[in-house]
Design a protein around this motif. Structure first.
Motif, PDB file in Angstrom:
ATOM      1  N   LYS A  25       0.808  -1.215   0.000  1.00 36.76           N
ATOM      2  CA  LYS A  25       0.000   0.000   0.000  1.00 36.76           C
ATOM      3  C   LYS A  25       0.847   1.274   0.000  1.00 36.76           C
ATOM      4  N   GLN A  26       2.137   1.136   0.260  1.00 42.40           N
ATOM      5  CA  GLN A  26       2.992   2.313   0.364  1.00 42.40           C
ATOM      6  C   GLN A  26       3.403   2.864  -0.995  1.00 42.40           C
ATOM      7  N   GLY A  27       3.468   2.021  -2.012  1.00 43.52           N
ATOM      8  CA  GLY A  27       3.911   2.496  -3.314  1.00 43.52           C
ATOM      9  C   GLY A  27       5.320   3.060  -3.238  1.00 43.52           C
ATOM     10  N   ARG A  28       5.645   3.970  -4.127  1.00 40.48           N
ATOM     11  CA  ARG A  28       6.976   4.574  -4.138  1.00 40.48           C
ATOM     12  C   ARG A  28       7.054   5.843  -3.292  1.00 40.48           C
ATOM     13  N   HIS A  29       5.901   6.413  -2.960  1.00 44.23           N
ATOM     14  CA  HIS A  29       5.923   7.722  -2.303  1.00 44.23           C
ATOM     15  C   HIS A  29       5.093   7.762  -1.023  1.00 44.23           C
ATOM     16  N   GLY A  30       4.711   6.609  -0.509  1.00 44.83           N
ATOM     17  CA  GLY A  30       3.999   6.556   0.753  1.00 44.83           C
ATOM     18  C   GLY A  30       2.507   6.359   0.594  1.00 44.83           C
ATOM     19  N   ALA A  31       1.907   5.719   1.578  1.00 48.11           N
ATOM     20  CA  ALA A  31       0.466   5.460   1.558  1.00 48.11           C
ATOM     21  C   ALA A  31      -0.315   6.748   1.807  1.00 48.11           C
ATOM     22  N   PHE A  32      -1.580   6.713   1.426  1.00 48.44           N
ATOM     23  CA  PHE A  32      -2.462   7.830   1.730  1.00 48.44           C
ATOM     24  C   PHE A  32      -3.703   7.282   2.416  1.00 48.44           C
ATOM     25  N   PHE A  33      -4.491   8.144   2.999  1.00 47.74           N
ATOM     26  CA  PHE A  33      -5.672   7.703   3.718  1.00 47.74           C
ATOM     27  C   PHE A  33      -6.705   7.115   2.762  1.00 47.74           C
ATOM     28  N   ASP A  34      -7.456   6.136   3.272  1.00 47.37           N
ATOM     29  CA  ASP A  34      -8.522   5.469   2.518  1.00 47.37           C
ATOM     30  C   ASP A  34      -7.976   4.633   1.362  1.00 47.37           C
ATOM     31  N   CYS A  35      -6.748   4.153   1.500  1.00 42.28           N
ATOM     32  CA  CYS A  35      -6.205   3.342   0.396  1.00 42.28           C
ATOM     33  C   CYS A  35      -6.257   1.850   0.715  1.00 42.28           C
ATOM     34  N   GLY A  36      -6.987   1.471   1.736  1.00 34.82           N
ATOM     35  CA  GLY A  36      -7.117   0.047   1.988  1.00 34.82           C
ATOM     36  C   GLY A  36      -7.533  -0.249   3.413  1.00 34.82           C
ATOM     37  N   PRO A  37      -7.948  -1.491   3.682  1.00 37.46           N
ATOM     38  CA  PRO A  37      -8.362  -1.874   5.043  1.00 37.46           C
ATOM     39  C   PRO A  37      -7.166  -1.938   5.991  1.00 37.46           C
ATOM     40  N   ALA A  38      -7.465  -1.986   7.252  1.00 37.50           N
ATOM     41  CA  ALA A  38      -6.414  -2.056   8.267  1.00 37.50           C
ATOM     42  C   ALA A  38      -5.640  -3.365   8.143  1.00 37.50           C
ATOM     43  N   PRO A  39      -4.334  -3.322   8.324  1.00 36.43           N
ATOM     44  CA  PRO A  39      -3.532  -4.534   8.206  1.00 36.43           C
ATOM     45  C   PRO A  39      -3.678  -5.431   9.432  1.00 36.43           C
ATOM     46  N   ASP A  40      -3.402  -6.698   9.259  1.00 37.23           N
ATOM     47  CA  ASP A  40      -3.416  -7.637  10.385  1.00 37.23           C
ATOM     48  C   ASP A  40      -2.157  -7.496  11.227  1.00 37.23           C
ATOM     49  N   VAL A  41      -1.040  -7.196  10.566  1.00 34.13           N
ATOM     50  CA  VAL A  41       0.236  -7.055  11.273  1.00 34.13           C
ATOM     51  C   VAL A  41       0.744  -5.643  11.055  1.00 34.13           C
ATOM     52  N   ILE A  42       1.089  -4.968  12.143  1.00 27.50           N
ATOM     53  CA  ILE A  42       1.565  -3.590  12.075  1.00 27.50           C
ATOM     54  C   ILE A  42       3.073  -3.579  12.320  1.00 27.50           C
ATOM     55  N   PRO A  43       3.848  -2.843  11.520  1.00 24.69           N
ATOM     56  CA  PRO A  43       5.294  -2.783  11.746  1.00 24.69           C
ATOM     57  C   PRO A  43       5.625  -2.273  13.143  1.00 24.69           C
ATOM     58  N   SER A  44       6.836  -2.537  13.563  1.00 25.83           N
ATOM     59  CA  SER A  44       7.284  -2.085  14.881  1.00 25.83           C
ATOM     60  C   SER A  44       7.386  -0.560  14.908  1.00 25.83           C
ATOM     61  N   PRO A  45       7.375   0.032  16.095  1.00 23.09           N
ATOM     62  CA  PRO A  45       7.545   1.486  16.168  1.00 23.09           C
ATOM     63  C   PRO A  45       8.821   1.971  15.499  1.00 23.09           C
ATOM     64  N   GLU A  46       9.899   1.207  15.644  1.00 25.59           N
ATOM     65  CA  GLU A  46      11.174   1.594  15.024  1.00 25.59           C
ATOM     66  C   GLU A  46      11.054   1.607  13.507  1.00 25.59           C
ATOM     67  N   GLN A  47      10.381   0.598  12.950  1.00 27.93           N
ATOM     68  CA  GLN A  47      10.189   0.554  11.504  1.00 27.93           C
ATOM     69  C   GLN A  47       9.304   1.702  11.038  1.00 27.93           C
ATOM     70  N   ARG A  48       8.269   1.997  11.820  1.00 32.87           N
ATOM     71  CA  ARG A  48       7.356   3.076  11.439  1.00 32.87           C
ATOM     72  C   ARG A  48       8.074   4.427  11.460  1.00 32.87           C
ATOM     73  N   VAL A  49       8.868   4.667  12.480  1.00 29.67           N
ATOM     74  CA  VAL A  49       9.611   5.923  12.570  1.00 29.67           C
ATOM     75  C   VAL A  49      10.590   6.053  11.407  1.00 29.67           C
ATOM     76  N   ALA A  50      11.305   4.971  11.098  1.00 32.37           N
ATOM     77  CA  ALA A  50      12.289   5.015  10.014  1.00 32.37           C
ATOM     78  C   ALA A  50      11.612   5.296   8.674  1.00 32.37           C
ATOM     79  N   HIS A  51      10.494   4.613   8.418  1.00 33.28           N
ATOM     80  CA  HIS A  51       9.797   4.789   7.138  1.00 33.28           C
ATOM     81  C   HIS A  51       9.222   6.200   7.013  1.00 33.28           C
TER      82      HIS A  51
END
Length: 308
Positions: free
Chosen positions: A153-179
């Motif tokens: 869902k991220q594509g090349r430039h990042g996800a946007f709102f309303d682009c899909g349902p909530a994921p079952d697995v969420i990345p770690s806080p460290e991964q989210r901050v880095a991305h």
């Protein structure tokens, strides 16, 4: 029994979050809207009221005509002023009327925009702008919120709102901050190129998030947050990033990226925490502020950025 939201923030019923489909941007505010709490120009940008009945907008009125210099406040829904009781209570209006009044301030914000959409919005409408002296980009939270979405869902430039349902697995806080920080700084490079070409001073400000400003909300804020949690997924999806530790780590990464680009950086979470009194009601929800909160943000921008 009246709900906390109905009791404390009845004006929020007028922030409907119904946006118009727009090519390239995805969605944007409707043009020429007039509600009891906000108004937009012909393009959908919020009006900034100024001293003596003046107004400043991207597409309509400017007090000094088409060639008079302006300052720009850019970002997403907090810059738009969701939560403010009227146009005069937005950050841009408080800057123009009280804290940095030398030039008019244009509100260039799209609700629910990520950093790519914020950059694209400014690019698409820069032909409408007079000379710009300052660009203050108040942003960062939406990219971190959207970092929960999976890679496809991220594509090349990042996800946007309303682009899909909530994921079952969420990345770690460290991964989210880095991305989120990588995307934010990448797009800030585009802002830097535009600002340099316009001979404008660019400043990046990490917008405030309630749990990054103070660990414990005020009783009124807590009631409002809990009511919203009953109908939204913020706590379930974002509890892992809603800590002072994560906010500080995100700010550190953004500050380092800004330094590489030679763009001044301000963490508004720290500035707001230092400026606010212990009983000051700042937040209507975790992202959007009260009139007092927006005024304090405007005051801190003027003080820390030296907006003479």
């Amino acid at each position: 029994m009246t709900s906390p939201r109905a009791e404390f923030t009845p004006h929020m019923e007028h922030y409907t979050f119904v946006l118009e489909d727009q090519p390239y941007l995805g969605y944007f505010q409707y043009g020429n809207e007039k509600t009891p709490v906000y108004s937009t120009d012909r393009h959908g940008f919020r009006v900034t009221p100024g001293p003596g009945g003046l107004r400043a907008t991207v597409g309509d009125d400017r007090p000094d005509g088409p060639d008079g210099p302006v300052r720009v406040l850019a970002g997403s829904s907090a810059v738009f002023g969701v939560g403010a009781t009227g146009d005069a209570a937005t950050i841009s209006a408080r800057l123009w009327n009280a804290h940095a009044p030398r030039l008019p301030w244009l509100n260039i914000a799209g609700q629910s925009h990520n950093s790519a959409q914020e950059l694209l919005l400014f690019t698409l409408f820069q032909h409408e702008l007079p000379p710009v002296e300052d660009i203050v980009l108040l942003s960062g939270v939406n990219n971190l919120v959207l970092s929960r979405l999976p890679e496809e869902k991220q594509g090349r430039h990042g996800a946007f709102f309303d682009c899909g349902p909530a994921p079952d697995v969420i990345p770690s806080p460290e991964q989210r901050v880095a991305h989120a920080s990588e995307l934010t700084i990448r797009h800030l490079g585009g802002w830097k190129a535009l600002a340099d070409a316009l001979d404008a001073r660019l400043t990046f400000v990490l917008q405030p998030l309630a749990p990054w400003v103070r660990e414990e909300p005020l009783p009124r804020e807590k009631l409002l947050f809990e009511e919203l949690d009953e109908v939204s997924n913020f706590r379930r999806f974002h509890n892992d990033i809603s800590t002072l530790k994560v906010g500080s780590a995100y700010a550190d990464r953004l500050a380092a990226g800004c330094a590489r680009l030679d763009v001044p950086f301000l963490d508004m979470n720290v500035a707001l925490a230092e400026a606010a009194g212990p009983a000051d009601w700042l937040f209507i929800d975790r992202v959007h502020l009260t009139d007092l909160g927006y005024d304090l943000v405007a005051r801190q921008l003027a003080d820390h950025i030296d907006l003479v």
